[in-house]
Scaffold this active site. Structure first.
Site, PDB file in Angstrom:
ATOM      1  N   GLY A 491      40.261  51.496  36.403  1.00  0.00           N
ATOM      2  CA  GLY A 491      38.971  51.558  36.587  1.00  0.00           C
ATOM      3  C   GLY A 491      38.316  50.384  37.422  1.00  0.00           C
ATOM      4  O   GLY A 491      37.040  50.667  37.805  1.00  0.00           O
ATOM      5  N   GLN A 492      39.087  49.727  37.920  1.00  0.00           N
ATOM      6  CA  GLN A 492      38.421  48.622  38.801  1.00  0.00           C
ATOM      7  C   GLN A 492      38.325  49.156  40.193  1.00  0.00           C
ATOM      8  O   GLN A 492      37.416  48.679  40.933  1.00  0.00           O
ATOM      9  CB  GLN A 492      39.304  47.192  38.888  1.00  0.00           C
ATOM     10  CG  GLN A 492      40.570  47.384  39.706  1.00  0.00           C
ATOM     11  CD  GLN A 492      41.919  48.355  39.411  1.00  0.00           C
ATOM     12  OE1 GLN A 492      41.608  49.237  38.545  1.00  0.00           O
ATOM     13  NE2 GLN A 492      43.005  47.583  39.462  1.00  0.00           N
ATOM     14  N   GLY A 493      39.144  50.312  40.666  1.00  0.00           N
ATOM     15  CA  GLY A 493      39.061  50.997  41.820  1.00  0.00           C
ATOM     16  C   GLY A 493      39.798  50.325  43.045  1.00  0.00           C
ATOM     17  O   GLY A 493      39.184  50.502  43.902  1.00  0.00           O
ATOM     18  N   SER A 530      46.918  42.600  36.829  1.00  0.00           N
ATOM     19  CA  SER A 530      46.185  41.488  35.895  1.00  0.00           C
ATOM     20  C   SER A 530      45.617  40.312  36.541  1.00  0.00           C
ATOM     21  O   SER A 530      45.884  39.846  37.700  1.00  0.00           O
ATOM     22  CB  SER A 530      47.465  40.844  35.014  1.00  0.00           C
ATOM     23  OG  SER A 530      48.211  40.063  35.776  1.00  0.00           O
ATOM     24  N   ALA A 531      45.104  39.363  35.639  1.00  0.00           N
ATOM     25  CA  ALA A 531      43.944  38.259  36.248  1.00  0.00           C
ATOM     26  C   ALA A 531      43.312  38.477  37.592  1.00  0.00           C
ATOM     27  O   ALA A 531      43.275  37.836  38.543  1.00  0.00           O
ATOM     28  CB  ALA A 531      45.430  37.395  36.483  1.00  0.00           C
ATOM     29  N   SER A 532      42.745  39.878  37.755  1.00  0.00           N
ATOM     30  CA  SER A 532      41.949  40.293  38.626  1.00  0.00           C
ATOM     31  C   SER A 532      42.630  39.876  40.155  1.00  0.00           C
ATOM     32  O   SER A 532      41.878  39.259  41.040  1.00  0.00           O
ATOM     33  CB  SER A 532      40.588  39.631  38.732  1.00  0.00           C
ATOM     34  OG  SER A 532      39.826  39.637  37.551  1.00  0.00           O
ATOM     35  N   ARG A 533      43.940  39.799  40.181  1.00  0.00           N
ATOM     36  CA  ARG A 533      44.529  39.512  41.073  1.00  0.00           C
ATOM     37  C   ARG A 533      44.772  40.381  42.521  1.00  0.00           C
ATOM     38  O   ARG A 533      44.910  40.200  43.596  1.00  0.00           O
ATOM     39  CB  ARG A 533      46.002  39.340  40.992  1.00  0.00           C
ATOM     40  CG  ARG A 533      47.042  40.322  40.638  1.00  0.00           C
ATOM     41  CD  ARG A 533      48.429  40.101  40.230  1.00  0.00           C
ATOM     42  NE  ARG A 533      48.456  39.470  39.132  1.00  0.00           N
ATOM     43  CZ  ARG A 533      49.361  38.300  38.821  1.00  0.00           C
ATOM     44  NH1 ARG A 533      50.088  37.902  39.710  1.00  0.00           N
ATOM     45  NH2 ARG A 533      49.407  37.645  37.679  1.00  0.00           N
ATOM     46  N   GLY A 726      38.926  37.563  43.262  1.00  0.00           N
ATOM     47  CA  GLY A 726      38.911  38.450  42.281  1.00  0.00           C
ATOM     48  C   GLY A 726      37.784  38.384  41.523  1.00  0.00           C
ATOM     49  O   GLY A 726      36.954  37.315  41.387  1.00  0.00           O
ATOM     50  N   GLU A 729      36.427  39.863  35.868  1.00  0.00           N
ATOM     51  CA  GLU A 729      36.453  39.241  34.368  1.00  0.00           C
ATOM     52  C   GLU A 729      35.224  38.051  34.289  1.00  0.00           C
ATOM     53  O   GLU A 729      34.882  38.017  33.342  1.00  0.00           O
ATOM     54  CB  GLU A 729      37.766  38.401  34.146  1.00  0.00           C
ATOM     55  CG  GLU A 729      38.892  39.263  34.127  1.00  0.00           C
ATOM     56  CD  GLU A 729      40.143  38.464  34.123  1.00  0.00           C
ATOM     57  OE1 GLU A 729      40.882  38.132  33.183  1.00  0.00           O
ATOM     58  OE2 GLU A 729      40.544  38.282  35.290  1.00  0.00           O
TER      59      GLU A 729
END
Lengths: 774, 166, 284
Positions: A491-493, A530-533, A726, A729
């Site tokens: 979903g983040q693209g 994960s973790a907007s990495r 990132g 979040e």
């Protein structure tokens, strides 16, 4: 209704050199978006497996019990039932797995430790038969005095959620504390001595569930070679591959994970849960086994750790924080999953992004007989930020300061430490800019209408502390390109960004860049999504792979044309020759010549942890966000109307402004969920009372604030491609604090417990006697 | 003793799906949602809550938006069903394009239901106000919370169709 | 596993319902029934789909004396009906809170009433409008005031072999007004925590319908005409009269909160209903 002044989405100015000039920074439309709107996108449940067996799980309606017997006779008699697996069917002990602790059994082994833990699994030719048989399995059990709250789990003589035998060598094995963390710096006594006011309170943050709209599931196909193909919409396909290989005793090359795009992950689809069970079923039956979870089963397999935080904070008369003490108990559930790390990483930033001379943070991960908690957007930060931000406002109120001013006086400057001591952390952005922009956008200081209040808060979250992303980029002979990147696009693209990067770096038209992911058999390793990495790690790997391709084009061009390599140079999208510039695709075509072929570039981004760091390493970046909320309170019913909600994140560089807006708005609304309405409620048997969409409420269209405004601060100071960080979040880290402060101003009473439901707001006003108009 | 269906429990249902007549044999308790996905072979309509709370399974039944999880297959004999696949038979519609332009599509799982609900909203109210859009769409959950983006997409589509709202 | 039957005549429908007794379930919108089927909280042997029955009362018939609502009228159709909007604004407000647009395209007013939920949104306005229910069986028809129809949670006067074929709403008295208010946990689609409907007539007589504050929806009247300009007096009267409510604590709210907000909503509904007495148009 007022029209929200929208954030302008326009191309940004990028540094001239080195730098792309095309697609990066533009609001490029989502890769694969067309299929997502037309229904063509295939999620796990949409994949066709002809002849697959269907699986149904058997559970019991209590949160803690000894299983005395499982009678499968009636179930097996149902036509179409192929197998019923129970713990007794494993040759010795039921295998256990887990990220940091190998504590979760594939099936409940003699004891059910949380409501919904599978006791048996039925495999049948049809779903109707499987579900009927699951209802026909008779489980004899004796309910135990399970611990369903922090108080119960921490009471002397409390029932132990995990038998000490599965915690060998752990000195705390006779308690329900699985792990703890302690961060201290400065001299608390000295600081308290120069303190003017002290505020103290106990804050609670509810257990909430991810509620992905795709409930998820798993399909396991046994291969002819004795291996397993696993289909699961997971965020970490490579972790799942390793887990299955380990419990099934197979080499990695015989376990292939196909990861269809998750229909929402938010952390809930990171770690293996039911996949090992499905793997065993497939190995036993030698047939494809398929389980698509119900939403209720999904609720019973993922949640955020609830938290109780006792905080004590001192301020000088000028509003400078002198000390901050936090005791944080995270209610993690029955098995560890990744919750001990949530506890450690969340509490690491429990003093906030502030200049605090003396701090003591003590946190514990407490086992209870509840759904194992796992990663969830924010990863422990929203819990501690709720307490810390509320403490700042409590102090400000005593000192006659406002919420903006007290934060201005304490927020660290770029380069300044906000975690001190052995594992120092310093601000990696001009965070004050986000605070000021949020204040400006909300109209801080403007007069408020009756029953209205305004709050502002900030939040930080450490990004990944170690990581490894590997990528391949193939530049084909016609100039088109294929990227192999193992990031899950939930979903983040992410794929859109890889497309943009490759388009700019190789000069390939955007629509001629395709991305392959979700298959451990063909796509190189990526540690996690994960973790907007991913922007920082995989983005850098893709960028490096593109540069590798350019070097290879240059080298082969030199070889093919005879132009000496030292007379050639390359830059994004082009090869520079003595006769002028060639577009890279054209240079590649000439270099490849009549045999054609392709260029294969490789990129790796690795961040090694530090062994002595409590988080295993320094964060690659910090997400920083400032949120401001204006609210109107119905003083008679406690209902809240959010009139304005502003969120500003420190993003480094917006690689795709449209996707940044989507992420920010989405995180902001998700933050309102746990701030206003979401909570898992348990009964005295540990059962989830609001199991399902009917009574577990998440925000809807009508719960969006009347005005929702997102802003971004861009200083191109992140470690990712083109200065990015990132961003996925930030906008939910401090939603609760901003809302809480706004409600406190509107009602005159500060509420330490989330969510701020109408009833809770009403009850607080009642208790404070503020509900009667004069 | 619980039983599962034998073949003689199956009922034959003929319905029109996206303009084509289809015949399926289903047990009486089979929902239209499962029938469309498993029997008709159109998995664009999604299943989430399966009890009418999330809107992921929204389809048009004789032109009216309904939750396919709350409709029985056997009751749609002779009736007309339009799914998300049917809306985009000739490529993406203006509405679907505007979903993309507005950045409304994140994970995408709820989007087919959102698109069908939005299409129904615009057919019944070509010039919806923002409040009417929020009201008309409030049965469709989006956990990525692209709500404001979706509102913008519906507004832009209304303008493209000559509706628009002041 | 249930069987499905789609009769075309009322006689066939009643024969089938009588034949299957407690094992039969009439079916129109299915918005409650299918949820029950999914959770196996209802396991009927026979589902009798009424949507193909030709000789049931029309979905809606308007007479000089009021409206007659048949079993197949959906919430959406009800709320969109111009005369219903003019005569029964509280009922329209309530119908528009039932689920989402897609739910209202399926859920029927009659079915919603027969479901017997104490929290049914449309029950309070039907009660304050003195709705009557007509129940048919093979033995004939009987009618009852709606207030006697609701017996207990999920239990109504409509027994095995019976079918509610009509709800009659008398035309409201000249110069009266009505309004509906409810409280939920979130702004979007939700079940009522508490709901109240009020009718106020031209003399200040007040009738209240209360939802989710007892084992069944409640109808009550304030004693005598009320001086609606005297808000403290109104609040006193409400405090006394709302003692009839016996809310419980559940997953949605505590008893205390329901008791308190019932008074707030009742006051608001009464004042809104009173305001509507002049225009009789539904405030938009």
């Amino acid at each position: 209704m007022t029209e929200a002044p929208e954030r302008t989405i326009e191309p940004l100015d990028l540094p001239a050199d080195p730098g792309p000039s095309g697609q990066v920074g533009r609001p490029v439309l989502r890769y694969g978006g067309g299929d997502r709107t037309s229904g063509a996108q295939k999620f796990l449940a949409d994949l066709s497996f002809p002849g697959a067996l269907q699986v149904a799980l058997v559970t019991i309606p209590v949160g803690c019990a000894d299983v005395l017997g499982v009678d499968t006779t009636a179930a097996r008699a149902i036509p179409g039932v192929v197998d019923v697996l129970t713990a007794a069917d494993f040759p010795s002990r039921v295998p256990r797995f887990g990220v940091s602790h190998q504590d979760r059994p594939v099936l409940a082994e003699g004891r059910v430790n949380y409501h919904g833990e599978p006791v048996a699994a039925v495999v049948a030719e049809t779903l109707d038969a499987a579900q009927a048989a699951a209802r026909a399995v008779r489980v004899e059990y004796r309910e135990l005095p399970g611990v369903y709250s922090l108080d119960a789990a921490l009471a002397p003589g409390a029932h132990l959620v995990q038998d000490p035998s599965i915690r060998p060598g752990d000195p705390a094995a006779a308690t329900n504390v699985l792990e703890d963390a302690l961060y201290t710096w400065g001299d608390l006594a000295d600081e308290e001595a120069r303190t003017s006011v002290v505020v103290a309170d106990v804050y609670t943050f509810p257990m909430v569930t991810h509620f992905p709209i795709e409930p998820g599931g798993t399909v396991v196909v046994p291969t002819d070679q004795g291996g397993l193909d696993i289909y699961s919409p997971v965020q970490h396909p490579y972790l799942l591959q390793r887990t299955i290989a380990s419990v099934a005793g197979l080499p990695l090359n015989r376990v292939r994970v196909f990861a269809p795009d998750p229909g929402g992950g938010f952390g809930g689809k990171q770690n293996p849960k039911i996949e090992p069970l499905l793997a065993f079923l497939a190995l036993r039956t030698r047939r494809t086994c398929r389980l698509v979870l119900s939403l209720e089963e999904t609720f019973q397999s993922m949640r955020r750790a609830g938290c109780r935080i006792t905080a004590r904070t001192g301020f000088t008369q000028d509003g400078e924080i002198t000390f901050h003490q936090v005791d944080a108990d995270f209610q993690i559930g029955a098995y560890a999953d990744v919750a001990p790390r949530v506890m450690a990483k969340g509490s690491y930033v429990a003093a906030g992004p502030y200049r605090v001379p003396a701090v003591r943070i003590a946190a514990r991960a407490v086992l209870t007989n509840t759904t194992p908690s796992t990663a969830f957007r924010g990863f422990g930060s929203p819990q501690v930020a709720w307490a810390t931000e509320s403490q700042l406002d409590a102090g400000a109120r005593l000192l006659g300061l406002d919420g903006l001013e007290v934060r201005r006086r304490n927020l660290v400057a770029k380069g300044e430490a906000f975690v001190r001591g052995e594992s120092e952390a310093t601000a990696d952005g001009e965070w004050w800019q986000s605070l000021e922009k949020a204040a400006e956008l909300i109209g801080w200081g403007e007069p408020l209408g009756p029953n209205r209040g305004r709050g502002i808060a900030v939040g930080i979250k450490p990004g990944a502390t170690s990581g490894l992303s590997q990528s391949l980029v193939r530049l084909l002979c016609d100039g088109s390109a294929i990227v192999y990147a193992g990031t899950s696009d939930m979903g983040q693209g992410a794929r859109t960004l890889w497309q943009q990067i490759v388009a700019d770096e190789l000069g390939t038209p955007l629509d001629e860049v395709s991305v392959v992911s979700g298959d451990t058999g063909t796509v190189p390793f990526d540690l996690q999504t994960s973790a907007s990495r991913s922007t920082v790690f995989m983005g850098s790997a893709v960028l490096e792979a593109c540069r590798d391709v350019r070097q290879r084009v240059l080298a082969l061009y030199a070889e093919s044309t005879g132009v000496p390599a030292d007379q050639l140079s390359e830059r994004p999208g082009a090869l520079v020759t003595p006769d002028g510039e060639l577009s890279l695709p054209e240079a590649a075509r000439q270099a490849l010549g009549s045999l054609r072929g392709e260029f294969i570039g490789q990129g790796t981004r690795r961040l090694r942890g530090k062994g002595n760091h409590p988080l295993g390493g320094d964060a690659a970046f910090y997400e920083f966000n400032a949120t401001a909320i204006e609210v109107e309170v119905d003083r008679e019913t406690g209902e809240l109307l959010l009139t304005k909600h502003v969120t500003v994140s420190d993003v480094g560089t917006e690689l795709n402004p449209l996707q940044v807006v989507s992420q920010d708005e989405g995180a902001a609304i998700m933050g309102l969920g746990h701030s206003q309405m979401e909570q898992l409620l348990l009964d005295e048997h540990g059962r989830i009372r609001n199991l399902g969409a009917l009574d577990y409420r998440i925000p809807t269209f009508k719960d969006v604030p009347l005005e929702l405004i997102t802003g971004a601060i861009e200083n191109h100071d992140g470690p990712g491609p083109y200065g990015s960080k990132g961003i996925s979040e930030g906008a939910l880290l401090c939603t609760a604090g901003a809302l809480g402060a706004a409600v406190a101003q509107a009602t005159g009473v500060a509420i330490p417990d989330l969510p701020l439901t109408p009833e809770r707001v009403w009850a607080a006003m009642e208790a404070a006697g503020t509900d009667r108009p004069d | 003793m619980t039983s599962t269906h034998a073949d003689d429990d199956l009922q034959t249902v003929t319905l029109t799906v996206n303009g084509s007549e289809r015949t399926v044999a289903v047990p009486p308790h089979r929902t239209l949602l499962d029938g469309l996905r498993d029997e008709v072979g159109l998995p664009g309509t999604k299943s989430c809550c399966a009890e009418g709370e999330c809107g992921a399974c929204t389809v048009l039944l004789d032109g009216r938006a309904v939750n396919a999880c709350l409709v029985l297959c056997v009751e749609v004999e002779g009736r007309d069903v339009t799914t998300v696949e049917g809306l985009s038979r000739n490529g993406l519609t203006d509405l679907q394009e505007e979903f993309l332009n507005a950045g409304a599509v994140q994970c995408g799982f709820c989007i087919p239901g959102q698109v069908v609900s939005a299409e129904y909203l615009l057919r019944t109210n070509p010039s919806p106000s923002e409040e009417q859009i929020r009201e008309g769409m409030s049965g469709n959950l989006c956990r990525c919370a692209g709500y404001q983006r979706i509102v913008r997409a519906v507004q832009a589509t209304a303008v493209r169709r000559g509706g628009g709202h002041d | 596993m249930p069987k499905y039957y789609r009769p075309t005549s009322r006689a066939d429908a009643l024969t089938a319902l009588a034949g299957a007794g407690t094992g039969a379930r009439p079916f129109v919108g299915g918005t409650d029934l299918l949820v029950g089927l999914r959770h196996h909280t209802v396991e009927p042997e026979l589902i009798v789909d009424l949507k193909g029955v030709a000789d049931l009362p029309e979905p809606i018939v308007v007479t000089d004396d009021g409206v007659q609502i048949g079993p197949t009228l959906t919430m959406g159709e009800l709320a969109a009906h111009p005369l219903v909007q003019r005569w029964y604004p509280a009922l329209v407000e309530a119908a528009l809170t039932v689920g989402s647009v897609a739910i209202r395209n399926r859920a029927s007013l009659v079915g919603n009433s027969c479901n017997g939920s104490p929290a049914a949104d449309t029950a309070p306005p039907l009660l304050v409008h003195d709705a009557r229910v007509t129940i048919a069986s093979q033995d004939g028809e009987r009618t009852a005031p709606l207030v006697e129809f609701f017996l207990a949670p999920r239990r109504t006067l409509c027994g095995p072999g019976e079918l509610v074929i009509r709800i009659d709403l008398p035309r409201p008295a000249e110069g009266s007004g009505s309004a509906f208010r409810r409280l939920t946990r979130r702004r979007g689609v939700d079940l009522a925590t508490v709901s109240v409907a009020a009718v106020v007539d031209s003399d200040g007589r007040v009738v209240l319908g209360l939802g989710a504050v007892g084992p069944r929806p409640i109808r009550t009247e304030l004693p005598g005409p009320v001086d609606l300009t005297d808000e403290p007096a109104l609040i006193r009267l409400l405090d006394e009269q709302l003692e009839v409510a016996t809310p419980i604590s559940d997953v949605r709210a505590s008893r205390e909160y329901r008791v308190a907000t019932l008074r707030v909503l009742a006051k608001r509904a009464v004042l809104a209903a009173a305001d509507r007495r002049t225009s009789r148009e539904m405030a938009s």
